[in-house]
Write a protein that holds these residues in place. Structure first.
Motif, PDB file in Angstrom:
ATOM      1  N   ILE A   1      59.748  70.006  36.726  1.00  0.00           N
ATOM      2  CA  ILE A   1      58.729  70.302  37.734  1.00  0.00           C
ATOM      3  C   ILE A   1      57.473  70.845  37.068  1.00  0.00           C
ATOM      4  O   ILE A   1      56.343  70.467  37.412  1.00  0.00           O
ATOM      5  N   ALA A   2      57.653  71.745  36.093  1.00  0.00           N
ATOM      6  CA  ALA A   2      56.511  72.324  35.391  1.00  0.00           C
ATOM      7  C   ALA A   2      55.720  71.253  34.649  1.00  0.00           C
ATOM      8  O   ALA A   2      54.479  71.285  34.611  1.00  0.00           O
ATOM      9  N   ILE A   3      56.422  70.281  34.056  1.00  0.00           N
ATOM     10  CA  ILE A   3      55.741  69.213  33.323  1.00  0.00           C
ATOM     11  C   ILE A   3      54.960  68.309  34.273  1.00  0.00           C
ATOM     12  O   ILE A   3      53.826  67.901  33.988  1.00  0.00           O
ATOM     13  N   ALA A   4      55.541  68.007  35.446  1.00  0.00           N
ATOM     14  CA  ALA A   4      54.904  67.086  36.395  1.00  0.00           C
ATOM     15  C   ALA A   4      53.819  67.744  37.224  1.00  0.00           C
ATOM     16  O   ALA A   4      53.017  67.053  37.867  1.00  0.00           O
ATOM     17  N   LEU A   5      53.757  69.068  37.191  1.00  0.00           N
ATOM     18  CA  LEU A   5      52.865  69.788  38.095  1.00  0.00           C
ATOM     19  C   LEU A   5      51.391  69.511  37.807  1.00  0.00           C
ATOM     20  O   LEU A   5      50.573  69.424  38.723  1.00  0.00           O
ATOM     21  N   ASP A   6      51.021  69.384  36.556  1.00  0.00           N
ATOM     22  CA  ASP A   6      49.626  69.179  36.187  1.00  0.00           C
ATOM     23  C   ASP A   6      49.207  67.717  36.206  1.00  0.00           C
ATOM     24  O   ASP A   6      48.037  67.413  35.942  1.00  0.00           O
ATOM     25  N   CYS A   7      50.138  66.825  36.500  1.00  0.00           N
ATOM     26  CA  CYS A   7      49.828  65.391  36.483  1.00  0.00           C
ATOM     27  C   CYS A   7      49.141  64.978  37.781  1.00  0.00           C
ATOM     28  O   CYS A   7      49.505  65.439  38.866  1.00  0.00           O
ATOM     29  N   LYS A   8      48.163  64.100  37.674  1.00  0.00           N
ATOM     30  CA  LYS A   8      47.401  63.670  38.840  1.00  0.00           C
ATOM     31  C   LYS A   8      47.987  62.437  39.510  1.00  0.00           C
ATOM     32  O   LYS A   8      47.551  62.065  40.601  1.00  0.00           O
ATOM     33  N   SER A   9      48.935  61.768  38.854  1.00  0.00           N
ATOM     34  CA  SER A   9      49.544  60.573  39.441  1.00  0.00           C
ATOM     35  C   SER A   9      51.041  60.535  39.119  1.00  0.00           C
ATOM     36  O   SER A   9      51.510  61.219  38.204  1.00  0.00           O
ATOM     37  N   TYR A  10      51.757  59.731  39.890  1.00  0.00           N
ATOM     38  CA  TYR A  10      53.201  59.592  39.703  1.00  0.00           C
ATOM     39  C   TYR A  10      53.498  59.010  38.324  1.00  0.00           C
ATOM     40  O   TYR A  10      54.411  59.467  37.624  1.00  0.00           O
ATOM     41  N   LYS A  11      52.718  58.003  37.915  1.00  0.00           N
ATOM     42  CA  LYS A  11      52.968  57.356  36.627  1.00  0.00           C
ATOM     43  C   LYS A  11      52.746  58.312  35.460  1.00  0.00           C
ATOM     44  O   LYS A  11      53.503  58.303  34.490  1.00  0.00           O
ATOM     45  N   GLU A  12      51.701  59.130  35.569  1.00  0.00           N
ATOM     46  CA  GLU A  12      51.445  60.082  34.493  1.00  0.00           C
ATOM     47  C   GLU A  12      52.599  61.076  34.366  1.00  0.00           C
ATOM     48  O   GLU A  12      53.043  61.387  33.251  1.00  0.00           O
TER      49      GLU A  12
END
Length: 387
Positions: A292-303
């Protein structure tokens, strides 16, 4: 607490409605280990079938009557190889190596001159490669017998050349199980946890941000900590569900194993299952928080998906670390996430008692990772929405 529980319920409903998350969790947990063990069973059966065939395919056997006599005395049959044996081996039609005997084999053997036998097979033909070991063992026995006969004919006792006898003494415990064929099981379980948590973690962060449902959630009178715990709880429950399904899929898998050797090596009981749960549930919770922490700063699902795949790649590399330390594994292994769980699961599969100090160390590390990731998520949650 009530707000956190409501967020948890909402995230669980979203995760269960997301077919991609649900199918990934079910497939990785229910099918990964059974498929791997069934493949192992098929490969081992092929190896044993090759050893039971007791057929030698040869070219030029007429040049080696002594070798022919020896092979027949061992209960083997001899078949002449087809003229196009090379093409058949490449096409996988020929499933055994071919013994090539030179025309001067017998004359050189009688005069005690060096002579060469060749074993021909295509290296991409796995079945033919499986038949290599029993054929080499048979030829080694012929070489030994020929040497003894030559020495005896010259009036020399063969015992003079072998004054030292070497035997193996196995020091493993009687109850220790052979886990050579199941060493990949821990890695498969760890991969199932990471993959099972990944899509739920991405969906609850970058996925909601793409759908525009994260901002309305933030408009409710809840703190960043409540959001962090609620979202983490849902993803952790998905990961723990994957752990439970994966472990209990071992039991029906044992019925699918047809090979007796592998069935004897893989003996998994209820005590082992609870040992695995004790080892893996804290890890699933920490992996959920980290993803969750890694995905939190991503602006898109793919990123978010690309970034989380780095965590997925981490597991196979870490699982190979024991190769660098042959023999006794260093004490610091128990403080490295994934490596500690891999080590403890192998101990359980060997029938050894669970090392509770090592399990306690792994629990401390997993708790530290979870708490650190939750603090980061709580601080970043509102900032991500405003970005």
């Amino acid at each position: 607490m009530m707000a956190t529980i409501e967020i948890l319920k909402k995230e669980l409903r979203d995760a269960l409605r997301d077919r991609r998350t649900l199918m990934t969790a079910l497939i990785s947990s229910l099918l990964g280990v059974p498929i791997m063990l069934v493949i192992f069973s098929a490969i081992l059966s092929q190896v044993e079938t090759q050893e039971e065939k007791r057929i030698v395919i040869a070219v030029g056997m007429e040049h080696a009557p002594q070798l022919e006599n020896f092979i027949l005395r061992q209960g083997y049959q001899i078949q002449a190889a087809a003229a196009d044996y090379e093409a058949k081996s490449r096409n996988k039609e020929l499933t055994q190596p071919v013994l090539l005997i030179p025309a001067d084999f017998e004359s050189k053997l009688l005069s005690a001159e060096p002579v060469r036998l060749e074993l021909a097979y295509d290296t991409s033909n796995r079945q033919a490669e499986f038949g290599l070991r029993p054929l080499r063992r048979l030829l080694d026995a012929f070489v030994q017998e020929s040497m003894v006969m030559n020495l005896t004919m010259r009036g020399i006792s063969p015992d003079l050349l072998q004054t030292i006898e070497i035997r193996e003494r196995h020091l493993q415990k009687p109850e220790e199980r052979k886990t050579t064929l199941t060493e990949m099981l821990p890695m498969m379980v760890l991969m199932a946890i990471v993959v099972g948590c990944m899509y739920a973690a991405i969906d609850t962060t970058a996925g909601e941000r793409e759908r525009g449902s994260l901002e309305p959630l933030m408009m409710n009178p809840v703190s960043g900590w409540q959001l962090a715990v609620g979202k983490w709880g849902a993803v952790a429950l998905v990961g723990m569900g994957v752990v439970v399904l994966t472990i209990f899929s071992f039991f029906p898998t044992q019925w699918l194993i047809k090979n007796e050797t592998l069935r004897a090596a893989f003996q998994f009981n209820l005590k082992d299952a609870f040992g695995f749960l004790f080892i893996l549930l804290p890890l699933a919770a920490s992996v959920a928080a980290l993803q969750i922490a890694i995905a939190l700063d991503c602006k898109s699902y793919k990123e978010a998906q690309v970034r989380n795949q780095i965590v997925t790649m981490f597991i196979p590399f870490v699982s190979l670390a024991p190769i660098l330390f042959p023999g006794r594994e260093p004490a610091w292994f128990q403080w490295v996430p994934v490596l500690a769980q891999n080590q403890m699961m192998n101990q359980v599969l060997k029938g050894e008692a669970l090392n509770f100090p090592a399990a306690g160390a792994a629990l401390i590390v997993c708790s530290g990772i979870t708490l650190t990731a939750l603090l980061y998520i709580a601080q970043k949650m509102r900032k991500v929405v405003m970005a």
